[in-house]
Design a protein around this motif. Structure first.
Motif, PDB file in Angstrom:
ATOM      1  N   SER A 212      54.138  58.964  86.971  1.00 11.69           N
ATOM      2  CA  SER A 212      54.977  59.948  86.300  1.00 11.69           C
ATOM      3  C   SER A 212      56.201  60.258  87.146  1.00 11.69           C
ATOM      4  O   SER A 212      56.063  60.639  88.321  1.00 11.69           O
ATOM      5  CB  SER A 212      54.184  61.242  86.077  1.00 11.69           C
ATOM      6  OG  SER A 212      55.050  62.346  85.893  1.00 11.69           O
ATOM      7  N   PRO A 213      57.403  60.115  86.596  1.00  7.97           N
ATOM      8  CA  PRO A 213      58.599  60.452  87.380  1.00  7.97           C
ATOM      9  C   PRO A 213      58.631  61.918  87.775  1.00  7.97           C
ATOM     10  O   PRO A 213      59.138  62.272  88.850  1.00  7.97           O
ATOM     11  CB  PRO A 213      59.760  60.086  86.448  1.00  7.97           C
ATOM     12  CG  PRO A 213      59.169  60.009  85.080  1.00  7.97           C
ATOM     13  CD  PRO A 213      57.741  59.597  85.266  1.00  7.97           C
ATOM     14  N   LEU A 214      58.083  62.784  86.937  1.00  7.39           N
ATOM     15  CA  LEU A 214      58.038  64.208  87.258  1.00  7.39           C
ATOM     16  C   LEU A 214      57.098  64.460  88.437  1.00  7.39           C
ATOM     17  O   LEU A 214      57.429  65.216  89.358  1.00  7.39           O
ATOM     18  CB  LEU A 214      57.577  64.997  86.029  1.00  7.39           C
ATOM     19  CG  LEU A 214      57.511  66.519  86.168  1.00  7.39           C
ATOM     20  CD1 LEU A 214      58.880  67.084  86.518  1.00  7.39           C
ATOM     21  CD2 LEU A 214      56.986  67.146  84.877  1.00  7.39           C
ATOM     22  N   ALA A 215      55.941  63.826  88.420  1.00  7.10           N
ATOM     23  CA  ALA A 215      54.996  63.989  89.526  1.00  7.10           C
ATOM     24  C   ALA A 215      55.547  63.374  90.809  1.00  7.10           C
ATOM     25  O   ALA A 215      55.329  63.911  91.905  1.00  7.10           O
ATOM     26  CB  ALA A 215      53.657  63.360  89.163  1.00  7.10           C
ATOM     27  N   GLN A 216      56.264  62.262  90.693  1.00  9.15           N
ATOM     28  CA  GLN A 216      56.861  61.629  91.873  1.00  9.15           C
ATOM     29  C   GLN A 216      57.918  62.537  92.500  1.00  9.15           C
ATOM     30  O   GLN A 216      57.944  62.718  93.720  1.00  9.15           O
ATOM     31  CB  GLN A 216      57.492  60.291  91.480  1.00  9.15           C
ATOM     32  CG  GLN A 216      56.499  59.198  91.167  1.00  9.15           C
ATOM     33  CD  GLN A 216      56.146  58.376  92.393  1.00  9.15           C
ATOM     34  OE1 GLN A 216      56.908  57.534  92.824  1.00  9.15           O
ATOM     35  NE2 GLN A 216      54.970  58.627  92.945  1.00  9.15           N
ATOM     36  N   ARG A 217      58.793  63.098  91.670  1.00  9.35           N
ATOM     37  CA  ARG A 217      59.824  64.004  92.182  1.00  9.35           C
ATOM     38  C   ARG A 217      59.198  65.214  92.857  1.00  9.35           C
ATOM     39  O   ARG A 217      59.649  65.666  93.917  1.00  9.35           O
ATOM     40  CB  ARG A 217      60.748  64.464  91.049  1.00  9.35           C
ATOM     41  CG  ARG A 217      61.647  63.396  90.475  1.00  9.35           C
ATOM     42  CD  ARG A 217      62.766  64.009  89.658  1.00  9.35           C
ATOM     43  NE  ARG A 217      62.287  64.796  88.543  1.00  9.35           N
ATOM     44  CZ  ARG A 217      62.050  64.312  87.318  1.00  9.35           C
ATOM     45  NH1 ARG A 217      62.237  63.022  87.080  1.00  9.35           N
ATOM     46  NH2 ARG A 217      61.637  65.102  86.354  1.00  9.35           N
ATOM     47  N   THR A 218      58.154  65.737  92.223  1.00 11.69           N
ATOM     48  CA  THR A 218      57.491  66.922  92.759  1.00 11.69           C
ATOM     49  C   THR A 218      56.831  66.618  94.099  1.00 11.69           C
ATOM     50  O   THR A 218      56.934  67.399  95.053  1.00 11.69           O
ATOM     51  CB  THR A 218      56.452  67.446  91.762  1.00 11.69           C
ATOM     52  OG1 THR A 218      57.088  67.738  90.510  1.00 11.69           O
ATOM     53  CG2 THR A 218      55.781  68.709  92.281  1.00 11.69           C
ATOM     54  N   ALA A 219      56.153  65.481  94.178  1.00 12.98           N
ATOM     55  CA  ALA A 219      55.469  65.108  95.420  1.00 12.98           C
ATOM     56  C   ALA A 219      56.471  64.915  96.560  1.00 12.98           C
ATOM     57  O   ALA A 219      56.251  65.389  97.682  1.00 12.98           O
ATOM     58  CB  ALA A 219      54.661  63.834  95.202  1.00 12.98           C
ATOM     59  N   LYS A 220      57.579  64.237  96.269  1.00 12.08           N
ATOM     60  CA  LYS A 220      58.573  63.994  97.316  1.00 12.08           C
ATOM     61  C   LYS A 220      59.165  65.304  97.825  1.00 12.08           C
ATOM     62  O   LYS A 220      59.260  65.521  99.038  1.00 12.08           O
ATOM     63  CB  LYS A 220      59.675  63.079  96.791  1.00 12.08           C
ATOM     64  CG  LYS A 220      60.791  62.831  97.810  1.00 12.08           C
ATOM     65  CD  LYS A 220      61.762  61.762  97.348  1.00 12.08           C
ATOM     66  CE  LYS A 220      62.868  61.550  98.370  1.00 12.08           C
ATOM     67  NZ  LYS A 220      63.741  60.412  98.052  1.00 12.08           N
ATOM     68  N   LYS A 221      59.549  66.179  96.916  1.00 13.78           N
ATOM     69  CA  LYS A 221      60.151  67.443  97.339  1.00 13.78           C
ATOM     70  C   LYS A 221      59.142  68.310  98.081  1.00 13.78           C
ATOM     71  O   LYS A 221      59.465  68.947  99.093  1.00 13.78           O
ATOM     72  CB  LYS A 221      60.715  68.194  96.134  1.00 13.78           C
ATOM     73  CG  LYS A 221      61.574  69.407  96.536  1.00 13.78           C
ATOM     74  CD  LYS A 221      62.285  70.012  95.369  1.00 13.78           C
ATOM     75  CE  LYS A 221      63.314  71.037  95.825  1.00 13.78           C
ATOM     76  NZ  LYS A 221      62.796  72.037  96.776  1.00 13.78           N
ATOM     77  N   LEU A 222      57.921  68.344  97.587  1.00 10.29           N
ATOM     78  CA  LEU A 222      56.885  69.138  98.254  1.00 10.29           C
ATOM     79  C   LEU A 222      56.668  68.654  99.685  1.00 10.29           C
ATOM     80  O   LEU A 222      56.640  69.460 100.626  1.00 10.29           O
ATOM     81  CB  LEU A 222      55.572  69.046  97.468  1.00 10.29           C
ATOM     82  CG  LEU A 222      54.346  69.650  98.148  1.00 10.29           C
ATOM     83  CD1 LEU A 222      54.489  71.156  98.281  1.00 10.29           C
ATOM     84  CD2 LEU A 222      53.074  69.293  97.389  1.00 10.29           C
TER      85      LEU A 222
END
Length: 269
Positions: A212-222
């Protein structure tokens, strides 16, 4: 009354200096390719352009994963030494901001490192999310030989990865480490024979675009945001991110696909 506004970025990307960009929409991939043989030296204007290109690709809906690679035997032997003496103090003060562009980018960024990966070449690779090294790769921060220190975030990022003792060994001695040593120390994500570098990059891209691109973005920022945080603060922020993702369409799709024993189709919402 109308007032014309102008910005340097309007013309800065008219002619890319020492690199080009390829976008493969079918594979949801963009490649930033260093191309100033034989050592792919990175000029001062090129640093500004690289930042702007990462920002543009971050906003490009066709792109899910960005690859930073180079043509030829070497990734990059570093920056244009003469350019440091000619640059203004204001410009030099922005070096780390430009080279941190891969870290600020919300999308996964892969650095494909072969041959020399020195100075700013190493620093911009350290700002990427994944580093694929080869049996020819040599990493170094050789600025001590010039009477300088790394100026684009290299010593700071490296110390977070490998600790102060190993960072002093690399920085204060201008010492080179191999791709294998980088893998052993946790600097490189993987190490492959140089002839397999392209296939390794392709495989990682194909893997990442399935999530999921949303989950990927969230994981990277977190992960970026909690690198310097306390354990309790990190766990608290992780919980908030987890809670937000629970209401996403992608999470619902992932759960339904799991129970339906099928591959999920993520949309980034």
């Amino acid at each position: 009354m109308t007032t014309e506004l102008h910005h340097p970025a309007q013309t800065l990307l008219d002619k890319l200096d020492g690199f080009f960009v390829e976008i493969d929409a079918a594979r949801q991939r963009a490649d930033i390719v260093l191309t100033r043989p034989p050592f792919n030296i990175i000029s001062m204007p090129q640093r500004d352009q690289l930042r702007l290109v990462f920002e543009a690709l971050d906003a490009d809906e066709r792109v899910r994963v960005i690859v930073l690679r180079a043509e030829g035997e070497h990734f990059s032997s570093g920056g244009d030494i003469k350019g440091f003496l000619e640059a203004s103090p204001e410009h030099v003060s922005k070096l780390a901001w430009n080279i941190a562009a891969p870290a600020r980018c919300a999308k996964p960024v892969i650095a494909a490192n072969q041959g020399y990966c020195f100075g700013v070449g190493f620093e911009i690779s350290l700002a990427c999310d994944f580093r694929i090294a080869t049996d020819t790769t040599q990493y170094a921060l050789p600025e001590q030989k010039l009477g300088q220190i790394p100026g684009s975030g290299g010593s700071a990022r490296l110390q977070k990865m490998v600790g102060i003792t190993r960072t002093k060994d690399i920085v204060m001695r201008s010492r080179r480490i191999s791709g294998q040593q980088a893998l052993d120390w946790g600097v490189a994500t993987m190490m492959v024979p140089v002839e397999e570098l392209g296939r390794a990059v392709d495989g990682l891209v194909e893997e990442l675009v399935q999530f999921s691109p949303l989950a990927q973005r969230t994981a990277k920022k977190l992960l970026n945001d909690t690198e310097d945080a306390s354990l309790s603060a990190s766990i608290e922020l992780e919980g908030h991110c987890y809670s937000r993702l629970r209401s996403s369409d992608d999470f619902r799709e992932g759960v339904e696909a799991f129970h339906g024993k099928r591959a999920p189709t993520f949309r980034g919402s």
